[in-house]
Design a protein around this motif. Structure first.
Motif, PDB file in Angstrom:
ATOM      1  N   GLN A  68       0.823  -1.198   0.000  1.00  0.00           N
ATOM      2  CA  GLN A  68       0.000   0.000   0.000  1.00  0.00           C
ATOM      3  C   GLN A  68       0.865   1.260   0.000  1.00  0.00           C
ATOM      4  O   GLN A  68       0.593   2.219  -0.729  1.00  0.00           O
ATOM      5  N   GLU A  86       2.145   1.931  -3.336  1.00  0.00           N
ATOM      6  CA  GLU A  86       1.093   2.523  -4.169  1.00  0.00           C
ATOM      7  C   GLU A  86       0.955   4.022  -3.884  1.00  0.00           C
ATOM      8  O   GLU A  86       0.795   4.823  -4.797  1.00  0.00           O
ATOM      9  N   VAL A  87       0.982   4.364  -2.586  1.00  0.00           N
ATOM     10  CA  VAL A  87       0.855   5.781  -2.214  1.00  0.00           C
ATOM     11  C   VAL A  87       2.028   6.573  -2.794  1.00  0.00           C
ATOM     12  O   VAL A  87       1.854   7.675  -3.311  1.00  0.00           O
ATOM     13  N   LYS A 135       3.591   5.930  -5.486  1.00  0.00           N
ATOM     14  CA  LYS A 135       3.347   6.095  -6.920  1.00  0.00           C
ATOM     15  C   LYS A 135       2.298   7.191  -7.147  1.00  0.00           C
ATOM     16  O   LYS A 135       2.462   8.049  -8.020  1.00  0.00           O
ATOM     17  N   ALA A 136       1.230   7.179  -6.330  1.00  0.00           N
ATOM     18  CA  ALA A 136       0.190   8.205  -6.465  1.00  0.00           C
ATOM     19  C   ALA A 136       0.765   9.599  -6.172  1.00  0.00           C
ATOM     20  O   ALA A 136       0.406  10.578  -6.828  1.00  0.00           O
ATOM     21  N   VAL A 141       2.542  10.679  -9.367  1.00  0.00           N
ATOM     22  CA  VAL A 141       1.777  11.004 -10.578  1.00  0.00           C
ATOM     23  C   VAL A 141       0.623  11.979 -10.347  1.00  0.00           C
ATOM     24  O   VAL A 141       0.194  12.655 -11.279  1.00  0.00           O
ATOM     25  N   LEU A 142       0.111  12.056  -9.102  1.00  0.00           N
ATOM     26  CA  LEU A 142      -1.068  12.900  -8.901  1.00  0.00           C
ATOM     27  C   LEU A 142      -0.850  14.021  -7.891  1.00  0.00           C
ATOM     28  O   LEU A 142      -1.238  15.163  -8.122  1.00  0.00           O
ATOM     29  N   LEU A 143      -0.230  13.687  -6.750  1.00  0.00           N
ATOM     30  CA  LEU A 143      -0.185  14.662  -5.658  1.00  0.00           C
ATOM     31  C   LEU A 143       0.926  15.683  -5.804  1.00  0.00           C
ATOM     32  O   LEU A 143       0.868  16.756  -5.207  1.00  0.00           O
TER      33      LEU A 143
END
Lengths: 81, 81
Positions: free
Chosen positions: B55, B58-59, B61-62, B65-67
């Motif tokens: 998890q 994943e965070v 990676k997020a 790409v997003l935050l």
């Protein structure tokens, strides 16, 4: 040189459109870990030497009058190593 | 329910107009503690149960790409008790 961090977050009962936008974008990008997302502000304040209790009290006051809106936001002041 | 925090700050070499605005407002309000101020974003992500290593990856990676915008920003992912 020490670093004092002030985290400012919307109060839990206040709607957070930015956080909600992130929360709904995550699944679209293939990320499924988040139950909820809240977005806030982080201030890193550099002070000379070790922060004193008086300095931290001043930072608390500044967080109250300048860095946050106490009607809708909570803040946390802490020293970061 | 655990809380994963992602702190996103502008890289040190990137000009931070928001942080500078705060740094120049502080003395006007009678606060003299700050040598410098940087302003960034803080995301609080709630996940079900204890966060696993997968998890957290994943965070990360997020966050990439997003935050955050990795061209101008650094991020830190951590679990908050």
């Amino acid at each position: 040189m020490a670093k004092i961090v002030v985290d400012v977050m919307l109060k839990p009962e206040i709607l957070d459109p930015q956080g909600n936008a992130v929360a709904s974008a995550l699944p679209r990008l293939g990320f499924s870990f988040a139950k909820s997302v809240r977005q806030g502000k982080r201030f890193e304040i550099e002070v000379e030497g070790e922060p004193t209790a008086a300095q931290l009290a001043e930072v608390e006051k500044a967080a109250e009058v300048l860095l946050s809106n106490p009607v809708i936001e909570n803040y946390v002041v802490r020293v970061e190593k």
